[in-house]
Scaffold this active site. Sequence first.
Site, mmCIF file in Angstrom:
data_model
loop_
_atom_site.group_PDB
_atom_site.id
_atom_site.type_symbol
_atom_site.label_atom_id
_atom_site.label_comp_id
_atom_site.label_asym_id
_atom_site.label_seq_id
_atom_site.Cartn_x
_atom_site.Cartn_y
_atom_site.Cartn_z
ATOM 1 N N LYS A 79 -23.819 50.297 26.969
ATOM 2 C CA LYS A 79 -22.477 49.710 26.907
ATOM 3 C C LYS A 79 -21.873 49.760 28.295
ATOM 4 C CE LYS A 79 -19.496 48.402 23.554
ATOM 5 N NZ LYS A 79 -19.651 47.810 22.259
ATOM 6 N N GLY A 179 -6.810 44.729 9.017
ATOM 7 C CA GLY A 179 -7.200 43.960 10.205
ATOM 8 C C GLY A 179 -7.687 42.577 9.869
ATOM 9 N N GLY A 181 -8.442 40.056 11.952
ATOM 10 C CA GLY A 181 -8.853 39.447 13.219
ATOM 11 C C GLY A 181 -10.069 38.561 13.036
ATOM 12 N N VAL A 183 -13.254 39.184 12.611
ATOM 13 C CA VAL A 183 -14.149 39.534 11.500
ATOM 14 C C VAL A 183 -13.376 39.542 10.179
ATOM 15 C CG1 VAL A 183 -15.743 41.251 10.576
ATOM 16 C CG2 VAL A 183 -15.586 40.932 13.042
HETATM 17 P P1 NAI Z 1 -10.027 41.525 16.543
HETATM 18 O O1 NAI Z 1 -9.354 42.100 17.732
HETATM 19 O O2 NAI Z 1 -10.236 40.053 16.470
HETATM 20 O O3 NAI Z 1 -9.232 41.928 15.207
HETATM 21 C C1 NAI Z 1 -8.629 43.157 15.011
HETATM 22 C C2 NAI Z 1 -7.399 42.903 14.164
HETATM 23 O O4 NAI Z 1 -6.837 44.158 13.816
HETATM 24 C C3 NAI Z 1 -6.316 42.104 14.892
HETATM 25 O O5 NAI Z 1 -5.900 41.019 14.090
HETATM 26 C C4 NAI Z 1 -5.205 43.120 15.100
HETATM 27 O O6 NAI Z 1 -3.927 42.545 15.092
HETATM 28 C C5 NAI Z 1 -5.432 44.031 13.910
HETATM 29 N N1 NAI Z 1 -4.854 45.363 14.047
HETATM 30 C C6 NAI Z 1 -4.741 46.139 15.154
HETATM 31 N N2 NAI Z 1 -4.143 47.290 14.852
HETATM 32 C C7 NAI Z 1 -3.877 47.255 13.528
HETATM 33 C C8 NAI Z 1 -3.267 48.144 12.618
HETATM 34 N N3 NAI Z 1 -2.792 49.323 12.997
HETATM 35 N N4 NAI Z 1 -3.178 47.795 11.309
HETATM 36 C C9 NAI Z 1 -3.635 46.590 10.901
HETATM 37 N N5 NAI Z 1 -4.202 45.699 11.717
HETATM 38 C C10 NAI Z 1 -4.316 46.029 13.008
HETATM 39 O O7 NAI Z 1 -11.398 42.319 16.389
HETATM 40 P P2 NAI Z 1 -12.674 41.887 15.565
HETATM 41 O O8 NAI Z 1 -13.630 41.228 16.462
HETATM 42 O O9 NAI Z 1 -12.267 41.238 14.293
HETATM 43 O O10 NAI Z 1 -13.301 43.339 15.235
HETATM 44 C C11 NAI Z 1 -12.728 44.167 14.243
HETATM 45 C C12 NAI Z 1 -13.445 45.510 14.264
HETATM 46 O O11 NAI Z 1 -14.825 45.315 14.001
HETATM 47 C C13 NAI Z 1 -13.363 46.233 15.599
HETATM 48 O O12 NAI Z 1 -13.324 47.616 15.359
HETATM 49 C C14 NAI Z 1 -14.671 45.868 16.285
HETATM 50 O O13 NAI Z 1 -15.073 46.851 17.214
HETATM 51 C C15 NAI Z 1 -15.609 45.833 15.079
HETATM 52 N N6 NAI Z 1 -16.771 44.981 15.257
HETATM 53 C C16 NAI Z 1 -16.617 43.654 15.562
HETATM 54 C C17 NAI Z 1 -17.737 42.848 15.703
HETATM 55 C C18 NAI Z 1 -17.605 41.381 15.966
HETATM 56 O O14 NAI Z 1 -18.604 40.656 15.793
HETATM 57 N N7 NAI Z 1 -16.440 40.878 16.347
HETATM 58 C C19 NAI Z 1 -19.091 43.389 15.567
HETATM 59 C C20 NAI Z 1 -19.131 44.787 15.164
HETATM 60 C C21 NAI Z 1 -18.014 45.537 15.045
#
Ligand code: NAI
Length: 346
Positions: A79, A179, A181, A183
């Site tokens: 990483k 969340g 986001g 995913v």
């Molecule tokens: P993202 O940044 O697009 O989405 C995260 C979401 O969580 C955002 O909409 C944000 O507003 C929300 N959020 C932040 N703090 C919060 C809280 N206290 N309560 C509720 N919602 C909150 O990230 P993504 O890409 O969707 O990833 C989500 C998780 O999955 C992360 O932990 C990431 O490390 C993990 N992950 C993602 C992968 C991917 O392909 N994008 C692959 C493997 C793991």
Amino acid sequence: MIIKELDAPGYERVVYAEDSTSGLKSIIALHSTKLGPAAGGCRMFKYDSLEAATIDALRLARGMTYKNAAASLPLGGGKSVIIAEPKTDKTPELMQAFGRFVEALQGSYYTAEDVGISVEDIAEAAKFTSFAAGLTDGPYASGDPSPVTAKGVFLCMKVAAEHGLGSPDLNGKTIALQGLGHVGMHLCHYLHDAGAKIIAADINPMAINEAKERFNATIVEPDAIYAQSADIFAPCAMGASVSVPSIAQLNVKVVAGAANNQLADDNCGRLLADKGILYAPDYVVNGGGIINVAAEILKISDQSWVNGKVKQLGETTDQILRKSSDTGEFPHRVADRHVDDILAAI
Ligand code: NAI
């Protein structure tokens, strides 16, 4: 650019680079290349100190060894982190300098997107390295991994539901989703199609509106998500959301979601089990994204390879939960041992 080795016992190599022209300050941590070149995204974050950045890089690199091995990928764990504020410090020159840093490791590490790093940023880095993936252009470009991550989470969630709720059928089941986001929103799509009821929380009003309109999600305040009466809690926001205080509030039978490093510490795995909550280990469940990236690294354009590997995540989850139920060992420990055995066999 000045590149210097850092001492980190238990890691194959940890390097720090500083480039005064672009302002780059970055660490690449290689935890293990036993299974192949290390692969793992680059995180940009305004760390308080070099020490804090190093600790994060080490923790994340080790996590990638486990995730890649659990997904049966011929890739090791690594990483990188860039010490900078993504909103104000990021420039094309900075990302290009990072690309030169990655190139200097001569293919022992492949980078991709992580928190604070977009596909555009990786494209800048890729101007100076051939060891960058998650691109949108090119013969093997894999693009945004999030939809594939969500697909894997959905498959593994069904397996966990079979073990924890008695059936893989999510029709009529309630999912408390933290969340919405990249995913989380894709996961909503799968859940909605399967007939599940969604209770969701996010801090982004646009995401909340989208989930309400497209998936009829019930929205609750961020802090209220843990206490919802539901069948499954799906953490899809930040790490460490399964902690002593949140476990005390959880009113579900299963935890299965996308977030990395969900358990605040090892003891939380035991606390979940004590409460009769089944935990589907995060790095197995969320391996879809790295599988998608791996296809690009390994130059595989056959989508059925990706689909087959993602399907295998569900089978691995099943084996882990079965073994946990047979032996009484906590699922997160069974998962760690599964990977330790793979690595020890090499
Ligand atoms: P993202 O940044 O697009 O989405 C995260 C979401 O969580 C955002 O909409 C944000 O507003 C929300 N959020 C932040 N703090 C919060 C809280 N206290 N309560 C509720 N919602 C909150 O990230 P993504 O890409 O969707 O990833 C989500 C998780 O999955 C992360 O932990 C990431 O490390 C993990 N992950 C993602 C992968 C991917 O392909 N994008 C692959 C493997 C793991």
